[in-house]
Motif scaffolding. Structure first.
Motif, PDB file in Angstrom:
ATOM      1  N   ASP A 522      68.895  76.385 105.393  1.00  0.00           N
ATOM      2  CA  ASP A 522      67.638  75.935 106.001  1.00  0.00           C
ATOM      3  C   ASP A 522      66.468  76.677 105.375  1.00  0.00           C
ATOM      4  O   ASP A 522      66.632  77.697 104.705  1.00  0.00           O
ATOM      5  CB  ASP A 522      67.681  76.184 107.509  1.00  0.00           C
ATOM      6  N   PHE A 523      65.274  76.165 105.608  1.00  0.00           N
ATOM      7  CA  PHE A 523      64.056  76.859 105.206  1.00  0.00           C
ATOM      8  C   PHE A 523      63.738  77.897 106.280  1.00  0.00           C
ATOM      9  O   PHE A 523      63.682  77.551 107.470  1.00  0.00           O
ATOM     10  CB  PHE A 523      62.874  75.886 105.086  1.00  0.00           C
ATOM     11  N   THR A 524      63.510  79.126 105.915  1.00  0.00           N
ATOM     12  CA  THR A 524      63.191  80.182 106.876  1.00  0.00           C
ATOM     13  C   THR A 524      62.054  81.048 106.360  1.00  0.00           C
ATOM     14  O   THR A 524      61.719  81.032 105.172  1.00  0.00           O
ATOM     15  CB  THR A 524      64.407  81.093 107.135  1.00  0.00           C
ATOM     16  N   VAL A 525      61.482  81.821 107.274  1.00  0.00           N
ATOM     17  CA  VAL A 525      60.452  82.781 106.895  1.00  0.00           C
ATOM     18  C   VAL A 525      61.063  83.871 106.015  1.00  0.00           C
ATOM     19  O   VAL A 525      60.494  84.266 104.994  1.00  0.00           O
ATOM     20  CB  VAL A 525      59.804  83.394 108.151  1.00  0.00           C
ATOM     21  N   ASP A 526      62.252  84.351 106.415  1.00  0.00           N
ATOM     22  CA  ASP A 526      62.894  85.439 105.671  1.00  0.00           C
ATOM     23  C   ASP A 526      63.221  85.054 104.237  1.00  0.00           C
ATOM     24  O   ASP A 526      63.186  85.898 103.333  1.00  0.00           O
ATOM     25  CB  ASP A 526      64.179  85.880 106.383  1.00  0.00           C
ATOM     26  N   SER A 527      63.542  83.787 104.011  1.00  0.00           N
ATOM     27  CA  SER A 527      63.882  83.345 102.662  1.00  0.00           C
ATOM     28  C   SER A 527      62.642  83.076 101.809  1.00  0.00           C
ATOM     29  O   SER A 527      62.752  82.780 100.615  1.00  0.00           O
ATOM     30  CB  SER A 527      64.736  82.074 102.714  1.00  0.00           C
ATOM     31  N   GLY A 528      61.464  83.149 102.424  1.00  0.00           N
ATOM     32  CA  GLY A 528      60.227  82.906 101.692  1.00  0.00           C
ATOM     33  C   GLY A 528      59.873  81.450 101.527  1.00  0.00           C
ATOM     34  O   GLY A 528      58.973  81.106 100.749  1.00  0.00           O
ATOM     35  N   LEU A 530      59.184  79.374 104.281  1.00  0.00           N
ATOM     36  CA  LEU A 530      58.223  79.027 105.323  1.00  0.00           C
ATOM     37  C   LEU A 530      57.230  80.169 105.469  1.00  0.00           C
ATOM     38  O   LEU A 530      57.590  81.340 105.282  1.00  0.00           O
ATOM     39  CB  LEU A 530      58.917  78.810 106.676  1.00  0.00           C
ATOM     40  N   THR A 531      56.002  79.840 105.815  1.00  0.00           N
ATOM     41  CA  THR A 531      55.039  80.875 106.151  1.00  0.00           C
ATOM     42  C   THR A 531      55.361  81.408 107.549  1.00  0.00           C
ATOM     43  O   THR A 531      56.194  80.852 108.270  1.00  0.00           O
ATOM     44  CB  THR A 531      53.603  80.326 106.148  1.00  0.00           C
ATOM     45  N   SER A 532      54.680  82.464 107.934  1.00  0.00           N
ATOM     46  CA  SER A 532      54.904  83.029 109.271  1.00  0.00           C
ATOM     47  C   SER A 532      54.553  82.054 110.375  1.00  0.00           C
ATOM     48  O   SER A 532      55.075  82.148 111.488  1.00  0.00           O
ATOM     49  CB  SER A 532      54.084  84.313 109.442  1.00  0.00           C
ATOM     50  N   SER A 533      53.680  81.086 110.083  1.00  0.00           N
ATOM     51  CA  SER A 533      53.334  80.064 111.071  1.00  0.00           C
ATOM     52  C   SER A 533      54.147  78.787 110.873  1.00  0.00           C
ATOM     53  O   SER A 533      53.778  77.722 111.342  1.00  0.00           O
ATOM     54  CB  SER A 533      51.831  79.756 111.011  1.00  0.00           C
ATOM     55  N   LEU A 534      55.269  78.907 110.124  1.00  0.00           N
ATOM     56  CA  LEU A 534      56.270  77.849 109.953  1.00  0.00           C
ATOM     57  C   LEU A 534      55.789  76.672 109.119  1.00  0.00           C
ATOM     58  O   LEU A 534      56.302  75.565 109.242  1.00  0.00           O
ATOM     59  CB  LEU A 534      56.785  77.365 111.320  1.00  0.00           C
TER      60      LEU A 534
END
Length: 562
Positions: A522-528, A530-534
């Protein structure tokens, strides 16, 4: 300019006043009115109690050496301690630098260094350690914040509070960083006040309620995001009783207990609630709600309960009437779904550089497919190339630090948003983003977000990104929801094809998705990704999944979409 929309003069902060005056004035006018409630507490703090806590903490901050103009970086989830610290820092002329709890070490280091923060506060020891790793010497805990705010032995720093002016810097809020390092956006006390208070004015009595019923809301939006900050100050000014919750998941779970009359949410949360409601609805009820709701909205009427509503309204607390939806686009069918159960979704529009508030729909004149009319005091214009321009007291003075030489505001005071839109009868409609519009090799311009929004509504889909810039046709990368785990691959593929077909019904054949690939992660913040605001980081997604994208376009014959 092609067209302009202006909603008349707005309310502005007095020149010799700061944002914290909102709660101090409320304590004078309505000292006993319930104001803020901490998670797990049976009673809310009154306006007077909130004011006293802010004054106590303001005194402690002065004693701790927080000087005028010094930056205070805060890392933590939404809570009462965060809010009181927020107000106290602003009261003594400090400058807030909010940091997302989901930020990576690199992002935290960038914000700490770029902002020049000299004071720090964190919710947990884990958060404190992350700030120390980024260069913070001493980090104040939220527990200490709570203790200081309850102490009554300190003298209120009245001179410092009185010295704060409207044009003083209040916050440096870092942008999402979808196209590069996050930029520190400078927002004054006057910017934030104009955005929050004129949102209250535009939406009528929603934030205050009626003489018989005080407005009640739940705030789980992150206070590291300007949307959360603006809604916070709107509730304080409007007179809501506000339940503070750590995040969106906590907010959704708490709605039956809190029984809010209105909410401010992001589309992601509205989509999740809609998906969760399906298991409680009989066959055909969701489709009926969407159909009836869209009919109501397109007729210009307010939402009303048009279908059996008990399960859905129960999940929402039973009293919910309106939801401000911001931060991203929302599929019209989701607005129709809620309208079918008697809840108006009020799309709004803004960005960090406008203190998040530019336009918002209002319950009595909600217009589907638009993001509403400008809040009072704000002018919206459409440039010859279709770009949305904004001018008003809510617009930033510019960027801080490394980005200080890249002002988003031109010499005439117009904020260049980067979004493409049109104005119809004073209502703004966003049709795309200059940097996100895909142009196929055939020259067709394609707005990806409506397609992505519709695909994400499928219960087996977690996220989706549409691609095709410079390519022969449009395609999509899709990630799976946990609900898809263990299901037959053929079934999953058929369901995803149905989701894609549904999205394609919104556009012409030239804009439709011809191929899709299911990703294993999935796309995640930790993986870079997604931004912090998703928000989707499209360039990073393209680079990470270059092999999958190449595989799509190396196919000799694209799938035919019927």
């Amino acid at each position: 300019m092609n067209t302009q929309s202006f909603s008349g003069p707005g309310v502005e902060l007095a020149e010799k006043s700061g944002l914290s005056s909102i709660i101090f004035d409320a304590a004078d006018r309505t000292p006993g009115r319930p104001s803020l409630r901490e998670i797990g507490k049976s009673e809310s703090l009154t306006c007077l109690e909130v004011s006293d806590r802010v004054r106590n903490l303001a005194s402690a901050l002065v004693e701790a050496g927080v000087d005028v103009g010094e930056r205070v970086a805060v890392l933590g989830r939404t809570s009462l301690d965060w809010v009181v610290l927020d107000l106290a820092v602003l009261a003594v002329g400090g400058v807030l630098v909010p940091v997302y709890p989901t930020s990576s070490p690199e992002q935290i280091s960038h914000i700490v260094a770029d902002s020049g923060s000299t004071h720090f506060a964190a919710e947990s020891e884990f958060d404190a350690e992350r700030l120390r790793d980024a260069g913070a010497a001493t980090v104040l805990s939220f527990e200490t914040v709570s203790q200081w705010s309850r102490s009554t032995s300190r003298r209120t720093p009245d001179e410092r509070i009185a010295a704060v002016h409207r044009d003083d810097l209040a916050m440096i809020v870092y942008t999402s960083g979808t196209t590069g390092p996050a930029k520190g956006c400078m927002l004054s006390h006057g910017n934030m006040f104009a955005a929050a208070v004129n949102t209250v004015v535009r939406t009528g009595g929603m934030f205050g309620g009626t003489a018989d019923e005080q407005a009640v809301t739940a705030l789980g939006l992150p206070l590291a995001h300007v949307f959360g900050q603006t809604i916070l100050f709107a509730t304080l000014y409007g007179g809501s009783e506000t339940h503070l919750l750590p995040g969106i998941p906590d907010t959704v779970a708490a709605l039956p207990r809190i029984k809010p009359t209105f909410l401010a949410l992001v589309p992601y949360a509205l989509e999740k609630i809609r998906k969760a409601a399906r298991s409680h609805l009989e066959e055909g009820v969701e489709d009926a709600a969407v159909s009836d709701g869209l009919t109501l909205l397109r007729s210009g009427k307010q939402a009303s309960v048009a279908v059996p509503a008990r399960p859905v309204l129960g999940m929402l607390g039973g009293r919910l009437r309106s939801v401000i939806s911001g931060g991203a686009s929302l599929d019209d069918s989701t607005a129709g779904f809620y309208a079918g159960f008697g809840v108006d979704i009020l799309n709004c529009y803004g960005m960090t550089e406008s203190a998040t508030a530019v336009t918002v729909n209002e319950p009595k004149t909600n217009r589907i497919g638009t993001v509403g009319r400008p809040i009072p005091g704000t002018t919206v214009a459409i440039a010859p190339d279709g770009e949305v321009l904004v001018r008003g007291a809510n617009v930033t003075r510019g960027y801080w630090g490394a980005a200080a030489d890249r002002s988003p505001v031109d010499a005439d005071g117009w904020l260049h948003t980067g979004d493409i839109g049109e104005i119809d009868d004073g209502y703004l409609r966003i049709t795309g983003r200059k940097k996100e519009i895909l142009v196929t090799s055939g020259g067709k311009n394609v707005a990806p977000t409506p397609l992505e929004d519709r695909i994400r509504l499928h219960p087996l889909v977690s996220n989706a990104v549409v691609i095709g810039d410079g390519r022969a046709y449009v395609a999509a990368l899709i990630t799976l929801d946990p609900a898809a785990v263990g299901l037959d691959d053929t079934l999953v593929r058929a369901e995803l094809q149905a989701a894609v077909d549904d999205a394609n019904s919104l556009v012409s054949r030239a804009e439709s998705i011809r191929q899709f690939r299911v990703l294993s992660v999935d796309f995640t913040v930790d993986s870079g990704l997604l931004t912090s605001s998703l928000k989707l980081k499209r360039a990073a997604i393209d680079a990470t999944f270059a092999t999958e994208i190449a595989d799509i376009y190396d196919m000799a014959t694209p799938q035919t979409v019927r």
